[in-house]
Design a protein around this motif. Structure first.
Motif: not given
Length: 297
Positions: A138-143
């Motif tokens: 979840e914390y890397k889904k925008d990368e």
């Protein structure tokens, strides 16, 4: 008070007998049982990686007992103290190295080493563990480099579905978060191209992540039929994850990028290693293998 010599000698024998009995009671320390109930004989004492014929060493893959020739192990001697291990084969033949051949670390030997790291999955569902290899947390889904959506879908390569690194998108993302142009994250050699394969049910069962195509050097060449290191900053490599759902197992392989063309053979060898070394019945650690050779301590 003087002690009769006969009595003294008897006491000495009793003490020695007690010490011997104590030592015998400690023998079970050479036996290790994991959380899944697999019991194995541990390798203890001095180890000789050059020993030939090669002794068998016991290891566990979850509940499954394996008996493996010593020269297959990454460390050349057997499992680590906690029971973990990785196996190696030599590229491109995918056969074991000679006893002791990998003891003295060498760039050329390292270049032709294919590593097989086995993980038994029981904390989460095996399919969820596999999904985490290609679906971002979840914390890397925008990368953009962390998932499939931020990648460039290509035509099949060696029967695999490629998802190429989109460095333009990656740079734009990190530039927008204040990273400078010379930051390491802005370099393609910090990232990977991805290649996926599905089974007949549509499940992703293979995920291969390789040094991206922007990096054109391989880092190796052939000399007298052997792979050796060539000029360059390192090796172009692949990290290859195979799911074996029926065994709740993930196998992570690492090899030269050029080896990706043989990915099916890599997976075949990974399965063969398990089938070749798996002892049918676990129960208690066995003193003798199916071949009649005793596992070495």
């Amino acid at each position: 008070m003087k002690v009769n010599s006969t009595i003294a000698w008897t006491l000495c024998l009793l003490l020695l007998s007690g010490a011997s009995a104590s030592a015998e009671q400690q023998d079970p320390a050479s036996i290790q049982t994991n959380e899944q109930g697999c019991t194995r004989i541990r390798s203890i004492g001095p180890q000789d990686p050059y020993k030939d014929p090669t002794p068998l060493k016991q290891a566990c893959l979850g509940p499954y007992l394996l008996e493996i020739p010593q020269n297959y192990f990454y460390n050349n001697i057997g499992t680590e103290h906690d029971g973990s291990y990785a196996l190696t084969l030599e590229y491109p033949l995918l056969e074991p190295f000679k006893p002791g051949e990998r003891v003295n670390w060498d760039f050329d030997v390292n270049a032709r080493t294919v590593t097989f790291d086995f993980s038994y999955i029981d904390r989460i569902d095996i399919r969820e563990a596999m999904r985490r290899r290609y679906i971002p947390m979840e914390y890397k889904k925008d990368e953009p480099q962390e998932g499939l959506e931020g990648r460039i879908k290509g035509d099949k390569v060696y029967g695999l579905d490629p998802y190429y690194l989109n460095m333009e998108l990656v740079r734009a993302y990190f530039r927008g978060r204040g990273f400078k142009e010379d930051a390491r994250i802005m370099s393609p050699d910090r990232h990977h191209d991805w290649f996926l394969s599905k089974n007949d049910s549509g499940e992703v069962v293979t995920v291969i992540k390789c040094t991206p195509q922007e990096i054109t050097w391989s880092g190796v060449e052939y000399r007298d039929g052997k792979v050796v290191r060539s000029k360059g900053p390192g090796f172009a490599y692949c990290s290859h994850t195979l799911m074996i759902a029926e065994l709740d197992t993930l196998i992570e392989m690492r090899y030269l990028r050029e080896g990706m063309q043989h990915w099916k053979r890599m997976e075949q060898r990974a399965r063969e290693l398990i089938a070749q070394f798996k002892v049918e019945s676990t129960g208690n650690a066995k003193a003798t293998s199916a071949t009649g050779q005793s596992p070495a301590l």
